[in-house]
Scaffold this motif. Structure first.
Motif, PDB file in Angstrom:
ATOM      1  N   ASP A   1       0.852  -1.291   0.233  1.00  0.00           N
ATOM      2  CA  ASP A   1      -0.077  -0.185  -0.063  1.00  0.00           C
ATOM      3  C   ASP A   1       0.912   1.223  -0.135  1.00  0.00           C
ATOM      4  OD1 ASP A   1       0.886  -0.479   2.548  1.00  0.00           O
ATOM      5  OD2 ASP A   1      -0.954   0.288   3.531  1.00  0.00           O
ATOM      6  N   ILE A   2       2.153   1.229   0.039  1.00  0.00           N
ATOM      7  CA  ILE A   2       3.098   2.315  -0.096  1.00  0.00           C
ATOM      8  C   ILE A   2       3.991   2.028  -0.903  1.00  0.00           C
ATOM      9  CG2 ILE A   2       4.744   3.596   1.219  1.00  0.00           C
ATOM     10  CD1 ILE A   2       3.145   2.979   3.810  1.00  0.00           C
ATOM     11  N   ILE A   3       4.026   2.900  -2.137  1.00  0.00           N
ATOM     12  CA  ILE A   3       4.764   2.804  -3.261  1.00  0.00           C
ATOM     13  C   ILE A   3       5.748   4.077  -3.278  1.00  0.00           C
ATOM     14  CG2 ILE A   3       4.993   2.372  -5.816  1.00  0.00           C
ATOM     15  CD1 ILE A   3       2.439   1.184  -5.391  1.00  0.00           C
ATOM     16  N   GLY A   4       7.335   4.153  -3.005  1.00  0.00           N
ATOM     17  CA  GLY A   4       7.869   5.204  -2.972  1.00  0.00           C
ATOM     18  C   GLY A   4       9.112   5.367  -3.866  1.00  0.00           C
ATOM     19  N   LEU A   5       9.509   3.882  -4.557  1.00  0.00           N
ATOM     20  CA  LEU A   5      11.042   3.788  -4.679  1.00  0.00           C
ATOM     21  C   LEU A   5      10.918   3.903  -6.315  1.00  0.00           C
ATOM     22  CD1 LEU A   5      12.221   1.131  -2.712  1.00  0.00           C
ATOM     23  CD2 LEU A   5      12.555   3.315  -2.406  1.00  0.00           C
ATOM     24  N   ARG A   6      11.697   4.862  -7.098  1.00  0.00           N
ATOM     25  CA  ARG A   6      11.867   5.063  -8.261  1.00  0.00           C
ATOM     26  C   ARG A   6      12.067   3.619  -9.052  1.00  0.00           C
ATOM     27  NH1 ARG A   6      13.219   9.353 -11.237  1.00  0.00           N
ATOM     28  NH2 ARG A   6      13.374  10.505  -9.330  1.00  0.00           N
ATOM     29  N   TYR A   7      12.832   2.659  -8.775  1.00  0.00           N
ATOM     30  CA  TYR A   7      13.201   1.537  -9.415  1.00  0.00           C
ATOM     31  C   TYR A   7      11.864   0.610  -9.600  1.00  0.00           C
ATOM     32  CZ  TYR A   7      12.966  -1.687  -5.612  1.00  0.00           C
ATOM     33  OH  TYR A   7      12.727  -2.456  -4.380  1.00  0.00           O
ATOM     34  N   LEU A   8      10.966   0.825  -8.741  1.00  0.00           N
ATOM     35  CA  LEU A   8       9.637   0.085  -8.979  1.00  0.00           C
ATOM     36  C   LEU A   8       8.982   0.421 -10.145  1.00  0.00           C
ATOM     37  CD1 LEU A   8       8.324   0.002  -5.426  1.00  0.00           C
ATOM     38  CD2 LEU A   8       9.539  -1.580  -6.484  1.00  0.00           C
ATOM     39  N   ALA A   9       8.893   1.760 -10.536  1.00  0.00           N
ATOM     40  CA  ALA A   9       8.300   2.074 -11.943  1.00  0.00           C
ATOM     41  C   ALA A   9       9.083   1.436 -13.006  1.00  0.00           C
ATOM     42  CB  ALA A   9       8.405   3.589 -11.848  1.00  0.00           C
ATOM     43  N   GLU A  10      10.367   1.509 -12.921  1.00  0.00           N
ATOM     44  CA  GLU A  10      11.210   1.014 -14.092  1.00  0.00           C
ATOM     45  C   GLU A  10      10.887  -0.462 -14.175  1.00  0.00           C
ATOM     46  OE1 GLU A  10      15.214   1.709 -13.168  1.00  0.00           O
ATOM     47  OE2 GLU A  10      15.136   3.795 -12.903  1.00  0.00           O
ATOM     48  N   SER A  11      10.731  -1.216 -13.070  1.00  0.00           N
ATOM     49  CA  SER A  11      10.540  -2.591 -13.228  1.00  0.00           C
ATOM     50  C   SER A  11       9.084  -3.099 -13.734  1.00  0.00           C
ATOM     51  CB  SER A  11      10.422  -3.342 -11.796  1.00  0.00           C
ATOM     52  OG  SER A  11       9.453  -2.789 -10.901  1.00  0.00           O
ATOM     53  N   ILE A  12       8.123  -2.004 -13.775  1.00  0.00           N
ATOM     54  CA  ILE A  12       6.958  -2.204 -14.273  1.00  0.00           C
ATOM     55  C   ILE A  12       6.939  -2.102 -15.736  1.00  0.00           C
ATOM     56  CG2 ILE A  12       4.521  -1.231 -14.623  1.00  0.00           C
ATOM     57  CD1 ILE A  12       4.686   0.319 -11.816  1.00  0.00           C
ATOM     58  N   PHE A  13       7.700  -1.169 -16.432  1.00  0.00           N
ATOM     59  CA  PHE A  13       7.801  -1.261 -17.664  1.00  0.00           C
ATOM     60  C   PHE A  13       8.713  -2.000 -18.289  1.00  0.00           C
ATOM     61  CE2 PHE A  13       5.759   2.692 -16.539  1.00  0.00           C
ATOM     62  CZ  PHE A  13       4.732   2.657 -17.622  1.00  0.00           C
ATOM     63  N   ASP A  14       9.858  -2.426 -17.448  1.00  0.00           N
ATOM     64  CA  ASP A  14      10.845  -3.548 -18.021  1.00  0.00           C
ATOM     65  C   ASP A  14      10.137  -5.096 -18.054  1.00  0.00           C
ATOM     66  OD1 ASP A  14      12.964  -1.566 -18.112  1.00  0.00           O
ATOM     67  OD2 ASP A  14      13.662  -2.083 -16.188  1.00  0.00           O
ATOM     68  N   ASN A  15       9.149  -4.996 -17.301  1.00  0.00           N
ATOM     69  CA  ASN A  15       8.602  -6.596 -17.550  1.00  0.00           C
ATOM     70  C   ASN A  15       7.218  -6.705 -18.238  1.00  0.00           C
ATOM     71  OD1 ASN A  15      10.371  -7.574 -15.438  1.00  0.00           O
ATOM     72  ND2 ASN A  15       9.122  -6.612 -13.741  1.00  0.00           N
ATOM     73  N   ILE A  16       7.055  -5.758 -19.212  1.00  0.00           N
ATOM     74  CA  ILE A  16       5.778  -5.800 -20.018  1.00  0.00           C
ATOM     75  C   ILE A  16       6.447  -6.300 -21.549  1.00  0.00           C
ATOM     76  CG2 ILE A  16       4.231  -4.309 -21.444  1.00  0.00           C
ATOM     77  CD1 ILE A  16       4.355  -2.543 -19.002  1.00  0.00           C
ATOM     78  N   GLY A  17       5.731  -7.375 -21.804  1.00  0.00           N
ATOM     79  CA  GLY A  17       6.072  -8.051 -22.914  1.00  0.00           C
ATOM     80  C   GLY A  17       5.804  -7.157 -24.435  1.00  0.00           C
ATOM     81  N   ASP A  18       6.153  -7.433 -25.511  1.00  0.00           N
ATOM     82  CA  ASP A  18       6.171  -6.795 -26.715  1.00  0.00           C
ATOM     83  C   ASP A  18       4.729  -7.030 -27.199  1.00  0.00           C
ATOM     84  OD1 ASP A  18       8.440  -5.516 -26.268  1.00  0.00           O
ATOM     85  OD2 ASP A  18       9.699  -7.007 -27.418  1.00  0.00           O
ATOM     86  N   ASN A  19       3.934  -7.823 -27.014  1.00  0.00           N
ATOM     87  CA  ASN A  19       2.979  -8.382 -27.674  1.00  0.00           C
ATOM     88  C   ASN A  19       1.646  -7.757 -27.007  1.00  0.00           C
ATOM     89  OD1 ASN A  19       4.275  -9.550 -29.664  1.00  0.00           O
ATOM     90  ND2 ASN A  19       4.332 -11.577 -28.595  1.00  0.00           N
ATOM     91  N   ILE A  20       1.564  -6.890 -26.050  1.00  0.00           N
ATOM     92  CA  ILE A  20       0.649  -6.187 -25.547  1.00  0.00           C
ATOM     93  C   ILE A  20       0.205  -5.208 -25.978  1.00  0.00           C
ATOM     94  CG2 ILE A  20      -0.178  -5.537 -22.924  1.00  0.00           C
ATOM     95  CD1 ILE A  20       0.915  -8.394 -23.050  1.00  0.00           C
ATOM     96  N   ASP A  21      -1.297  -4.967 -26.115  1.00  0.00           N
ATOM     97  CA  ASP A  21      -2.062  -4.119 -26.900  1.00  0.00           C
ATOM     98  C   ASP A  21      -2.504  -2.910 -25.801  1.00  0.00           C
ATOM     99  OD1 ASP A  21      -1.821  -5.062 -29.427  1.00  0.00           O
ATOM    100  OD2 ASP A  21      -3.490  -6.530 -28.901  1.00  0.00           O
ATOM    101  N   GLU A  22      -2.888  -3.268 -24.599  1.00  0.00           N
ATOM    102  CA  GLU A  22      -3.338  -2.396 -23.807  1.00  0.00           C
ATOM    103  C   GLU A  22      -2.720  -2.847 -22.272  1.00  0.00           C
ATOM    104  OE1 GLU A  22      -7.613  -0.448 -22.976  1.00  0.00           O
ATOM    105  OE2 GLU A  22      -7.567  -2.635 -22.188  1.00  0.00           O
ATOM    106  N   ILE A  23      -2.448  -1.895 -21.323  1.00  0.00           N
ATOM    107  CA  ILE A  23      -1.911  -2.158 -19.873  1.00  0.00           C
ATOM    108  C   ILE A  23      -2.699  -1.393 -19.210  1.00  0.00           C
ATOM    109  CG2 ILE A  23       0.105  -1.862 -18.600  1.00  0.00           C
ATOM    110  CD1 ILE A  23       1.762  -1.636 -21.022  1.00  0.00           C
TER     111      ILE A  23
END
Length: 65
Positions: free
Chosen positions: A14-36
């Motif tokens: 419930d508490i999100i404060g670290l910059r690297y967490l935002a990076e990890s969201i987008f690093d783990n998204i595949g190329d074949n996704i149309d909508e997130i």
């Protein structure tokens, strides 16, 4: 159409404060996704550094599409 939902509460709590967490969201998204869908339900606090990086990553990902 392929949709991926990321539940931020289940992933980070419930508490999100670290910059690297935002990076990890987008690093783990595949190329074949149309909508997130990023679901912030039940998240009580989002820090400024996370928010800044989330916006930067989102803009960069949208420009590459």
């Amino acid at each position: 159409m392929t949709t991926k939902t990321i539940n931020m509460y289940e992933r980070y709590g419930d508490i999100i404060g670290l910059r690297y967490l935002a990076e990890s969201i987008f690093d783990n998204i595949g190329d074949n996704i149309d909508e997130i869908v990023v679901d912030f339900d039940k998240v009580e606090f989002i820090g400024r550094s996370f928010t800044q990086e989330y916006i930067r990553q989102k803009r960069n990902k949208m420009l590459k599409s």
